[in-house]
Design a protein around this motif. Structure first.
Motif, PDB file in Angstrom:
ATOM      1  N   LYS A 108     -39.051 -18.468  61.875  1.00 15.32           N
ATOM      2  CA  LYS A 108     -39.378 -17.038  61.444  1.00 15.32           C
ATOM      3  C   LYS A 108     -37.585 -16.578  62.313  1.00 15.32           C
ATOM      4  N   LYS A 109     -37.263 -16.247  62.408  1.00 14.75           N
ATOM      5  CA  LYS A 109     -35.855 -15.505  62.469  1.00 14.75           C
ATOM      6  C   LYS A 109     -35.469 -14.203  62.961  1.00 14.75           C
ATOM      7  N   ASN A 110     -34.936 -14.000  63.961  1.00 16.05           N
ATOM      8  CA  ASN A 110     -34.758 -12.443  64.258  1.00 16.05           C
ATOM      9  C   ASN A 110     -33.284 -12.259  65.182  1.00 16.05           C
ATOM     10  N   ARG A 111     -32.151 -11.769  65.333  1.00 10.56           N
ATOM     11  CA  ARG A 111     -31.350 -11.364  66.050  1.00 10.56           C
ATOM     12  C   ARG A 111     -30.603 -12.531  67.315  1.00 10.56           C
ATOM     13  N   LYS A 112     -31.864 -12.671  68.046  1.00  9.64           N
ATOM     14  CA  LYS A 112     -31.585 -13.307  68.898  1.00  9.64           C
ATOM     15  C   LYS A 112     -32.060 -15.156  68.964  1.00  9.64           C
ATOM     16  N   LEU A 113     -33.469 -14.791  68.146  1.00 15.04           N
ATOM     17  CA  LEU A 113     -34.433 -15.768  68.212  1.00 15.04           C
ATOM     18  C   LEU A 113     -34.354 -16.672  66.952  1.00 15.04           C
ATOM     19  N   PHE A 114     -35.408 -17.729  66.856  1.00 16.80           N
ATOM     20  CA  PHE A 114     -36.146 -18.371  65.804  1.00 16.80           C
ATOM     21  C   PHE A 114     -36.832 -19.603  66.168  1.00 16.80           C
ATOM     22  N   GLU A 115     -37.710 -19.785  65.607  1.00 13.86           N
ATOM     23  CA  GLU A 115     -38.452 -21.063  65.011  1.00 13.86           C
ATOM     24  C   GLU A 115     -38.430 -22.154  64.150  1.00 13.86           C
ATOM     25  N   GLY A 116     -38.907 -22.830  64.293  1.00 18.86           N
ATOM     26  CA  GLY A 116     -38.664 -23.938  62.783  1.00 18.86           C
ATOM     27  C   GLY A 116     -39.942 -25.496  63.033  1.00 18.86           C
ATOM     28  N   THR A 117     -39.638 -25.635  62.100  1.00 16.99           N
ATOM     29  CA  THR A 117     -41.085 -26.956  62.152  1.00 16.99           C
ATOM     30  C   THR A 117     -40.082 -28.331  61.637  1.00 16.99           C
ATOM     31  N   GLY A 118     -40.697 -29.618  61.701  1.00 12.00           N
ATOM     32  CA  GLY A 118     -40.284 -30.080  61.087  1.00 12.00           C
ATOM     33  C   GLY A 118     -40.562 -31.842  61.691  1.00 12.00           C
ATOM     34  N   GLU A 119     -40.890 -32.038  60.879  1.00 12.42           N
ATOM     35  CA  GLU A 119     -41.647 -33.891  61.084  1.00 12.42           C
ATOM     36  C   GLU A 119     -40.638 -35.177  60.952  1.00 12.42           C
ATOM     37  N   ILE A 120     -41.001 -36.072  61.029  1.00  9.90           N
ATOM     38  CA  ILE A 120     -40.057 -37.827  60.565  1.00  9.90           C
ATOM     39  C   ILE A 120     -41.234 -38.516  60.371  1.00  9.90           C
ATOM     40  N   LEU A 121     -40.494 -39.283  59.023  1.00  8.55           N
ATOM     41  CA  LEU A 121     -41.519 -39.304  58.117  1.00  8.55           C
ATOM     42  C   LEU A 121     -41.299 -41.395  58.489  1.00  8.55           C
ATOM     43  N   LEU A 122     -42.023 -42.157  57.866  1.00  5.71           N
ATOM     44  CA  LEU A 122     -41.550 -43.356  58.459  1.00  5.71           C
ATOM     45  C   LEU A 122     -41.617 -44.478  56.834  1.00  5.71           C
ATOM     46  N   PRO A 123     -41.177 -44.946  57.015  1.00  5.32           N
ATOM     47  CA  PRO A 123     -39.938 -45.592  55.580  1.00  5.32           C
ATOM     48  C   PRO A 123     -41.361 -45.801  53.615  1.00  5.32           C
ATOM     49  N   ASP A 124     -42.898 -45.612  54.158  1.00  6.12           N
ATOM     50  CA  ASP A 124     -43.187 -45.557  53.410  1.00  6.12           C
ATOM     51  C   ASP A 124     -43.778 -43.904  53.007  1.00  6.12           C
ATOM     52  N   GLY A 125     -43.246 -42.923  53.953  1.00  7.46           N
ATOM     53  CA  GLY A 125     -43.432 -40.817  53.465  1.00  7.46           C
ATOM     54  C   GLY A 125     -44.737 -40.915  54.584  1.00  7.46           C
ATOM     55  N   THR A 126     -45.304 -42.341  55.457  1.00  7.63           N
ATOM     56  CA  THR A 126     -46.432 -41.002  56.277  1.00  7.63           C
ATOM     57  C   THR A 126     -45.427 -40.506  57.395  1.00  7.63           C
ATOM     58  N   VAL A 127     -46.268 -39.319  57.744  1.00  8.86           N
ATOM     59  CA  VAL A 127     -45.519 -38.260  58.859  1.00  8.86           C
ATOM     60  C   VAL A 127     -45.748 -39.300  59.916  1.00  8.86           C
ATOM     61  N   ALA A 128     -44.612 -39.537  61.230  1.00  9.02           N
ATOM     62  CA  ALA A 128     -45.260 -40.529  62.643  1.00  9.02           C
ATOM     63  C   ALA A 128     -44.979 -39.169  63.312  1.00  9.02           C
ATOM     64  N   VAL A 129     -44.347 -38.118  63.028  1.00  8.98           N
ATOM     65  CA  VAL A 129     -44.014 -37.184  64.386  1.00  8.98           C
ATOM     66  C   VAL A 129     -43.811 -35.788  64.026  1.00  8.98           C
TER      67      VAL A 129
END
Ligand SMILES: CCCCCCCCCCCC(=O)SCCNC(=O)CCNC(=O)[C@H](O)C(C)(C)COP(=O)(O)OP(=O)(O)OC[C@H]1O[C@@H](n2cnc3c(N)ncnc32)[C@H](O)[C@@H]1OP(=O)(O)O
Length: 166
Positions: A108-129
């Motif tokens: 999501k993004k407007n003139r003043k603010l934006f939002e986002g999501t992200g993930e850290i992956l383990l070496p086998d591809g599993t989402v850790a965080v």
């Protein structure tokens, strides 16, 4: 799945996440991807530990904080902001002394603010965080005293990958 890399973003000199001249840093590299997301590579060292053999949750938050922020800066080396909210979900322990990847995108993004999501992956591809963050867009002059962009914000010249497997 393999993703093509469009561009590597700048690193900074002293940041704890991406500081090229900070020995304690995670040594993150940030790659803009053809699919519109951004990826990071980094190494968890033993000095990033919380419990033995486990990376500190604050370091994981640091990676995703910066990566989501950088997702909005794609294509520019002069887009700035600060984190105003960050929510973490810790699903698996992240080992120390491991080469790791993370991925993020703007939701999501407007003139003043934006939002986002992200993930850290383990070496086998599993989402850790997983993380969700909100950021305020600001000029660099409102965040940092002069000299940062000229002296501490640059491309690291190295043999960059052309694609990344996420
Ligand atoms: C990134 C690319 C870089 C790309 C490259 C670098 C990536 C680095 C990523 C790491 C970033 C960090 O870790 S940054 C470090 C951690 N974060 C920080 O230090 C931020 C600390 N907070 C602050 O400095 C301040 O709170 C500010 C500057 C964010 C806001 O100060 P201010 O401007 O005085 O605040 P205020 O008047 O209350 O609010 C201004 C307007 O914003 C709104 N507002 C304020 N907070 C929020 C909020 N959480 N959610 C919604 N809206 C909010 C208010 O309602 C108001 O709306 P209206 O009345 O105008 O409508």
């Amino acid at each position: 799945m393999k993703q093509k890399i469009k561009r590597k973003q700048n690193n900074s000199a002293r940041c704890i996440v991406c500081g090229d001249q900070n020995k304690a840093s995670l040594g993150c590299r940030f790659y803009e991807l053809e699919n519109g997301e951004i990826a990071a590579t980094f190494r968890s060292e033993d000095w990033h530990q919380s419990y033995p053999g486990r990376m500190h949750g604050g370091m994981a938050a640091g990676v995703l904080d910066e990566l989501i922020g950088r997702a909005a800066a794609q294509g520019s080396d002069d887009f700035w902001g600060v984190t105003v909210e960050l929510h973490m979900k810790y699903k698996k322990p992240i080992p120390t002394e491991a080469d790791l990847k993370a991925v993020a995108r703007v939701t999501k993004k407007n003139r003043k603010l934006f939002e986002g999501t992200g993930e850290i992956l383990l070496p086998d591809g599993t989402v850790a965080v997983e993380a969700w963050g909100k950021y305020m867009i600001l000029p660099l002059s409102k965040i940092s005293d002069g000299g940062f962009a000229e002296e501490e914000w640059y491309q690291i010249e190295e043999d960059d990958p052309k694609e990344i497997d996420l």
